[in-house]
Design an enzyme around this catalytic site. Sequence first.
Site, mmCIF file in Angstrom:
data_model
loop_
_atom_site.group_PDB
_atom_site.id
_atom_site.type_symbol
_atom_site.label_atom_id
_atom_site.label_comp_id
_atom_site.label_asym_id
_atom_site.label_seq_id
_atom_site.Cartn_x
_atom_site.Cartn_y
_atom_site.Cartn_z
ATOM 1 N N SER A 169 0.803 -1.219 0.000
ATOM 2 C CA SER A 169 0.000 0.000 0.000
ATOM 3 C C SER A 169 0.841 1.276 0.000
ATOM 4 C CB SER A 169 -0.968 0.014 1.179
ATOM 5 O OG SER A 169 -0.291 -0.169 2.399
ATOM 6 N N HIS A 220 1.913 4.901 4.496
ATOM 7 C CA HIS A 220 1.141 5.498 3.406
ATOM 8 C C HIS A 220 1.639 6.908 3.091
ATOM 9 C CE1 HIS A 220 -2.529 2.703 4.346
ATOM 10 N NE2 HIS A 220 -1.495 2.056 3.850
#
Length: 244
Positions: A169, A220
């Site tokens: 991610s 992230h």
Amino acid sequence: GACEPLAQITNYITSKSQVSSNKLKLNKKFFFFFLLSLIIIGMNILVFLISRYLINKNLNMIALSNGVSVSSLPESVINRADNLVLISLGAKYTPLIQDGEVWRLITCAFLHGSFLHIACNMYMLYSIGPQIQRIFGSVKYIILYLISCITSSILSTIMNPNSISVGASGGIFGLMGALLAFTIIERKKVDKEYTMGLIKTIGVNLVIGLVVINIDNAAHIGGFLGGIILGYIFYSFSRKRIQI
């Protein structure tokens, strides 16, 4: 990372796919732009299958030695078995990184903790990857992805030194950052609605990452920052820009 922060991005990209496809003039070579993403996805799936095999093997051994079934093992035992295998395969684990195993900054991006985890991430990569390859080219796509994975792991190591982190991610957020850099540079040609929607979607999903448990939002953010900076540099100095 986990599924929730990326799900809305997927919905947005999917809803805008026809618009972006028309504006980027994707032609019959479009399948070519899926190839690299499919290779990366294949690598992730292969590593996931290996990790699940090793985890299940360890759990079966533990259950057998204790005379119980795997399903009756405590969750703490299952989690420990998961973590030990993921660490052995290259998960982000700060003490080992500090001991010199810096390769974990990239290998962790090819590991996933569950089927849902990898399914969400690979679907996102399948959705965004071809767009990035079309805009930046194959070589820069790979560089963008790998560097974003590394910046993701670095910030995660700094902000969450006690966590064991895996997942693609961070790299995917990096691709989102690169896509945003592209829309900023080409802001006179790209619909403002598309750019603002992209910004809002990224922001909402970063906020979700702050409130949902077990999501490494530092990863992230690190991936996003790496992607948007490198994407801006790559596209700003690109000799062959995409025709919109």
